[in-house]
Design an enzyme around this catalytic site. Structure first.
Site, PDB file in Angstrom:
ATOM      1  N   SER A  77       8.577  -4.798   6.029  1.00  0.00           N
ATOM      2  CA  SER A  77       8.352  -5.899   6.967  1.00  0.00           C
ATOM      3  C   SER A  77       9.317  -7.060   6.779  1.00  0.00           C
ATOM      4  CB  SER A  77       6.918  -6.391   6.834  1.00  0.00           C
ATOM      5  OG  SER A  77       6.047  -5.301   6.899  1.00  0.00           O
TER       6      SER A  77
ATOM      7  N   ASP B 287       6.770  -3.853  10.349  1.00  0.00           N
ATOM      8  CA  ASP B 287       5.304  -3.822  10.496  1.00  0.00           C
ATOM      9  C   ASP B 287       4.857  -4.033  11.944  1.00  0.00           C
ATOM     10  OD1 ASP B 287       6.087  -6.469  10.360  1.00  0.00           O
ATOM     11  OD2 ASP B 287       4.522  -7.106   8.964  1.00  0.00           O
TER      12      ASP B 287
ATOM     13  N   ARG C 177       0.820  -1.210   0.000  1.00  0.00           N
ATOM     14  CA  ARG C 177       0.000   0.000   0.000  1.00  0.00           C
ATOM     15  C   ARG C 177       0.850   1.254   0.000  1.00  0.00           C
ATOM     16  NH1 ARG C 177      -5.083  -1.140   3.049  1.00  0.00           N
ATOM     17  NH2 ARG C 177      -4.658  -3.196   3.852  1.00  0.00           N
TER      18      ARG C 177
HETATM   19  C1  BG6 Z   1      -1.299  -5.077   7.576  1.00  0.00           C
HETATM   20  C2  BG6 Z   1      -0.211  -4.102   7.923  1.00  0.00           C
HETATM   21  O1  BG6 Z   1      -2.505  -4.643   8.128  1.00  0.00           O
HETATM   22  O2  BG6 Z   1      -0.944  -6.323   8.090  1.00  0.00           O
HETATM   23  C3  BG6 Z   1       1.081  -4.587   7.315  1.00  0.00           C
HETATM   24  O3  BG6 Z   1      -0.524  -2.815   7.465  1.00  0.00           O
HETATM   25  C4  BG6 Z   1       1.401  -5.957   7.797  1.00  0.00           C
HETATM   26  O4  BG6 Z   1       2.124  -3.717   7.640  1.00  0.00           O
HETATM   27  C5  BG6 Z   1       0.230  -6.861   7.535  1.00  0.00           C
HETATM   28  O5  BG6 Z   1       2.552  -6.442   7.182  1.00  0.00           O
HETATM   29  C6  BG6 Z   1       0.475  -8.215   8.103  1.00  0.00           C
HETATM   30  O6  BG6 Z   1      -0.554  -9.094   7.749  1.00  0.00           O
HETATM   31  P1  BG6 Z   1      -0.563  -9.896   6.391  1.00  0.00           P
HETATM   32  O7  BG6 Z   1      -1.500 -10.987   6.691  1.00  0.00           O
HETATM   33  O8  BG6 Z   1      -1.050  -8.978   5.348  1.00  0.00           O
HETATM   34  O9  BG6 Z   1       0.817 -10.399   6.158  1.00  0.00           O
HETATM   35  C1  GLC Z   2       8.572 -11.820   8.603  1.00  0.00           C
HETATM   36  C2  GLC Z   2       9.555 -10.688   8.593  1.00  0.00           C
HETATM   37  C3  GLC Z   2       9.258  -9.738   9.725  1.00  0.00           C
HETATM   38  C4  GLC Z   2       7.816  -9.320   9.682  1.00  0.00           C
HETATM   39  C5  GLC Z   2       6.931 -10.520   9.687  1.00  0.00           C
HETATM   40  C6  GLC Z   2       5.473 -10.160   9.633  1.00  0.00           C
HETATM   41  O1  GLC Z   2       8.807 -12.551   9.731  1.00  0.00           O
HETATM   42  O2  GLC Z   2      10.853 -11.163   8.710  1.00  0.00           O
HETATM   43  O3  GLC Z   2      10.084  -8.611   9.653  1.00  0.00           O
HETATM   44  O4  GLC Z   2       7.532  -8.510  10.780  1.00  0.00           O
HETATM   45  O5  GLC Z   2       7.242 -11.354   8.613  1.00  0.00           O
HETATM   46  O6  GLC Z   2       5.145  -9.510   8.460  1.00  0.00           O
END
Ligand code: BG6
Ligand code: GLC
Ligand code: BG6
Ligand code: GLC
Length: 917
Positions: free
Chosen positions: A602, A656, A539
């Protein structure tokens, strides 16, 4: 010669007169073809009523599902015990099915008496008696040392929800033991068997005698799909399409329905054809008002009907010169075997005389002829009624199959059918007349219903063995409390290890300082851009923070990152990101505005300051080249430069988890932990600076991105990893890495499920042993599918639909197994995650020297959000393992972009302050 003729004339005149007399008297008992067709129609309506969910509770004909889904296919084998209770004789048997690859059944049996004081006494004693007989049989046959499965033929109406269970709806026929109705007869008998310590018997199947009969006959004739009993009682079963059985889930294939047609008419539907004799018989029976149809047909009642008729005729002076004997007045004195004997072709009349004399009567020739005709009318009515109901079943079968002509076989058993000289012929003839469109073969079950019951048990026993194999696999995923405590302790040790200077470099839980030192205080304000890369969605956001009111407005756009970019070169990846930013700025009308930007990235980054982050290694689905070991902020800056269209002020790079903690911390200042249970799995928390040896200074706190996904990479949790986890790891982009993440996060759970399903299929336990192309496809089980499959509100049928969407052609049984597999895998994930979280909250409690800790965890991620049970199990585990911590879970509604913007705002403020100084 003349005398002979005269005699013959005299006799036939006599006969004619007597027959006319009886016919007149029993006019009401003779059913015309039209009446039979009408009864047939009525019975068809009754069947439908019994099959439909909303009408079943009030239906007289109960149409009970039997959970017998297929007729024998010849593959059945093994050695079984069998009980046959409820017909005229009680038998215990040993059945050997298919020895040495031959389709062959061998039986050894013994009859046991069923005295009235047992079958009409106390229920518990009845079952103890049955168990005693079984024990006796096993002793005489030297079977006590063997563990044998048992099939129970129990010839009474039972409501079944599975094969090995049946709740008695009501006793019928001669049985009336107290305290059995509404209880499960299988558990009653199992309990009674426990009294015999040296007996190890497992009741695998409960079958009605009609079902046993159908299966017995089907073993020899695969066309057999109906079972009929015309014995002490009467009843029929047949194979119904699953789609017509409302009471059982699923619509594939067929299931045998025990119609319990004996109860036809219990709601008054047959009042117009019932006679005064039927009513009188009913009043004197063990179950008045019940089994109306049965009481007009079956062996237990025919003799009695004849007796009541004779008595009435005698009273009216139509028989025996008006004389009645006391025997004729006595209930039960005329039995079905008498009726059968009286109707014999040649000896019939002589037999009649003998029987009547035995009853203390002095019958004339005319009396004998009349009595014989009474018998004929009564037994003919019985055959007619049976034929009408059977014709209804056959018509239904034909219509279900949508064929013009039905070729089928009806398996039949029961003493009335077997010993009555005319009964079978009459029944066959009327059935054929009523359903001319069916070619029916009637097959007498020579060996009773137990052979069929053994077939059902054989199938059940195979299913049970398969179940054991499935359970063995699922057990690998069940963690004991001790195991979870152990995980918690190991995680705790790893956390400490990662914080220490000397061990930090080697730690698998990396404990990365984030340079985020405080939660937002509400004074933050301004307009910020944020990027959110690394979760399910990429995003770009615009975040407007207004100070004082703690209110934030956000605009965002989701962009796709194609696989070839995720796994292409670093330059391509960052160029693509910048392209998306450009699109977003365009879209928002912000081109040219140089806004401060917070970058949620992340992946594990080593940070030396808030705006510098060196990627340690890709995780999850990313694998772009030339990025590892590079500063991702630099890479982004360079890509912006390459594009040369706009400038951005990259102020902060955040994980994240950190963004999530901040998002939630904006609302709840107690939020000092950020948790992601999504594509990946990770956690961050606020640590005391004095414990962070890698960063100078002892004052205050700093957020640590634990990167706990790498927990176990040193093998410390290998004891709980399964072969499926290894398989998933080996097939991943980063083998050997992120072992804990691979057991706990959305990107991998589906893969574990897939590996298990492949293995179960290989073992022949699923999908008919066929591994489809789809099942071989990596990544088909996304988190959203797991979440859907495990939803409690979903009927099995819907699970099947989901599997079908995934290209997996499953039966209902398959769907149950798939759902269980998903459940086992996601449960373990939630528990492991909970154990990890318990480690951190306990650490925080101890570090602060608190008796009790109150703390909030900000959470995000599709697994946590979408899965129906994950969050609950996670929370329960934390509570269990960290009882002195009061943990509040706060769902991050706005994603981590908001938090990233807040961090950027704080950093910007500090930058400004530094400049001004
Ligand atoms: C989102 C966050 O809501 O959730 C992201 O904005 C995050 O930063 C993500 O990485 C994690 O959940 P998923 O299931 O999308 O990996
Ligand atoms: C993976 C990444 C970590 C992140 C997580 C959740 O473990 O290494 O940095 O926070 O995924 O998205
Ligand atoms: C036997 C079956 O042959 O027939 C029993 O093995 C069944 O299971 C019985 O109940 C029905 O006939 P009857 O006449 O004994 O009630
Ligand atoms: C009675 C029972 C039924 C059984 C039949 C024949 O009708 O209710 O279950 O099949 O007798 O034995």
């Amino acid at each position: 010669m003349f005398a002979v003729h005269l005699m013959a004339f005299y006799f036939s005149k006599l006969k004619e007169d007597q027959i006319k007399k009886v016919d007149r008297f029993l006019y009401h008992m003779r059913l015309s073809d039209d009446t039979l067709l009408d009864i047939m129609r009525r019975f068809r309506a009754e069947m439908e009523k019994g099959l439909a969910k909303d009408t079943n509770p009030t239906a007289a004909v109960k149409m009970l599902p039997t959970f017998v889904r297929a007729i024998p296919d010849g593959s059945e084998n093994g050695e079984f015990l069998s009980l046959d209770l409820g017909g005229s004789k009680f038998r215990v048997l040993k059945v050997q099915v298919a020895e040495e690859g031959k389709r062959h059944v061998q039986m050894e049996s013994q009859f046991y008496p069923t005295p009235n004081e047992i079958i009409r006494g106390n229920g518990t004693e009845l079952f103890e008696y049955v168990a005693d007989c079984l024990a006796d049989f096993m002793k005489t046959k030297d079977l006590k040392h063997k563990k044998l499965p048992l099939g129970l033929t129990f010839s009474f109406p039972c409501r079944q929800t599975k094969l090995e269970e049946g709740v008695l709806l009501s006793w019928t026929k001669k049985f009336k033991a107290r305290g059995v109705q509404d209880t499960d007869v299988v558990s009653r008998l199992t309990k009674a068997m426990r009294r015999h310590k040296d007996m190890d018997v497992d009741i695998l199947a409960l079958v009605n005698d009609t079902v046993g009969t159908m299966m017995t006959c089907a073993y020899d004739d695969p066309y057999c799909e109906v079972g009929v009993i015309i014995g002490t009682g009467t009843n029929a079963c047949y194979m119904e399409d699953m789609s017509n059985i409302d009471l059982v889930e699923g619509d594939e294939g067929r299931m045998c329905i025990n119609t319990e047609w004996g109860a036809f008419g219990d709601d008054g539907a047959l009042e117009d054809i019932r006679t005064e004799f039927d009513r009188e018989l009913d009043l004197g029976s063990l179950n008045p008002g019940k089994q109306m149809f049965e009481k007009m047909i079956s062996g237990l009642y025919l003799g009695e009907l004849v007796r009541l008729i004779l008595l009435k005729m005698a009273k009216a002076g139509l028989l025996f010169g008006g004389e009645k004997s006391s025997a004729l007045h006595t209930k039960g004195k005329i039995e079905t075997r008498h009726v059968a004997a009286m109707e014999k072709y040649k000896e019939g009349l002589a037999n009649t005389r003998e029987i009547l004399v035995d009853l203390g009567l002095e019958p004339s020739e005319a009396d004998c002829i009349a009595v014989q005709h009474v018998c004929t009318i009564v037994s003919f009515r019985s055959a007619n009624l049976c034929a009408a109901a059977l014709a209804a079943i056959l018509t239904r079968l034909r219509e279900n199959k949508k064929v013009e002509r039905l070729r089928t076989t009806v398996g039949v058993d029961g003493t009335l059918y077997k010993i009555h000289p005319q009964y079978p012929k009459r029944l066959h003839k009327v059935v054929r007349k009523l359903v001319p469109s069916c070619d029916v073969r009637f097959l007498l079950s020579e060996s009773g219903s137990t052979k069929g019951a053994a077939m059902v048990t054989a199938v059940a026993s195979r299913v049970q063995a398969q179940r054991k194999q499935i359970d063995k696999v699922l057990a690998l995923f069940r963690l004991t409390r001790e195991q979870l405590v152990d995980v918690q302790a190991k995680m705790r040790a790893e956390l400490e290890y990662g914080l220490k200077k000397k061990s930090h470099g080697l730690a698998t839980v990396r404990m990365l300082p984030t340079y985020v030192c405080g939660l937002p205080d509400g004074t933050e304000k301004g307009k910020f851009l944020a990027l959110d890369l690394g979760g399910t969605n990429f995003r770009v956001l615009l975040v407007k923070i207004r100070s004082g009111r703690r209110s934030v407005r956000m605009y965002n756009k989701i962009f796709a990152i194609p696989l070839e970019i995720m796994q292409g070169t670093g330059e391509e990846l960052f160029d693509h990101i910048v392209q998306c930013i450009a699109d977003f700025l365009d879209y928002m009308g912000l081109k040219g505005a140089s806004l401060p930007l917070g970058f949620t990235f992340s992946f594990p980054c080593r940070q030396m300051s808030i705006d510098k982050g060196t990627l340690i290694g890709w995780t999850k689905g990313f694998k772009a080249t030339d990025c590892e070991g590079e500063d991702v902020v630099d890479m982004l800056r360079e890509a912006i430069k390459r594009r040369n269209e706009f400038d951005l002020d990259i102020v902060a790079v955040v994980n994240d988890t950190v963004g999530t903690m901040m998002t939630c911390g904006y609302e709840d200042p107690n939020c000092e932990i950020g948790l992601i249970a999504g594509t990946g799995s990770n956690m961050c928390y606020m640590e005391d600076m004095r414990n962070i040896e890698m960063v100078e200074g002892d004052e205050g706190k700093m957020c640590i991105n634990t990167e706990w996904g790498g927990f176990g990479d040193n093998g410390c949790i290998d004891d709980i990893r399964t072969r499926y986890d290894t398989e998933v790891d080996e097939g991943s982009l980063n083998p050997g890495k992120q072992r804990y993440e691979k057991m706990t996060s959305g990107m991998y759970l589906g893969e574990i499920v897939r590996q298990i399903l492949i293995d179960l299929t290989k073992q022949g336990l699923l999908f008919r042993g066929q591994i489809s192309e789809r099942l071989r496809t990596r990544g088909i089980f996304e988190t959203k599918f797991l979440s859907q499959i495990e939803s409690d509100r979903l009927a099995l049928l819907q699970v099947r639909t989901i599997l079908q969407q995934l290209g997996l052609d499953s039966t209902c049984e398959d769907s149950i197994v798939v759902k269980e597999v998903c459940g086992a895998v996601s449960r373990r994930a939630a528990q492991l995650c909970g154990a990890g979280l318990a480690a951190i909250v306990e650490k925080r409690r101890e570090d602060q020297g608190l008796e009790h800790l109150r703390i909030t965890v900000g959470v995000d991620g599709t697994l946590y959000k979408l899965h129906p049970h994950f969050s609950r199990i996670l929370q329960e585990t934390v509570k269990e393992l960290a009882p002195r911590c009061d943990v509040t879970f706060m769902l991050s509604e706005d994603g981590s972009g908001k938090g990233a913007a807040l961090i950027t705002a704080v950093a910007k403020r500090l930058q400004q302050a530094q400049k001004e100084n």
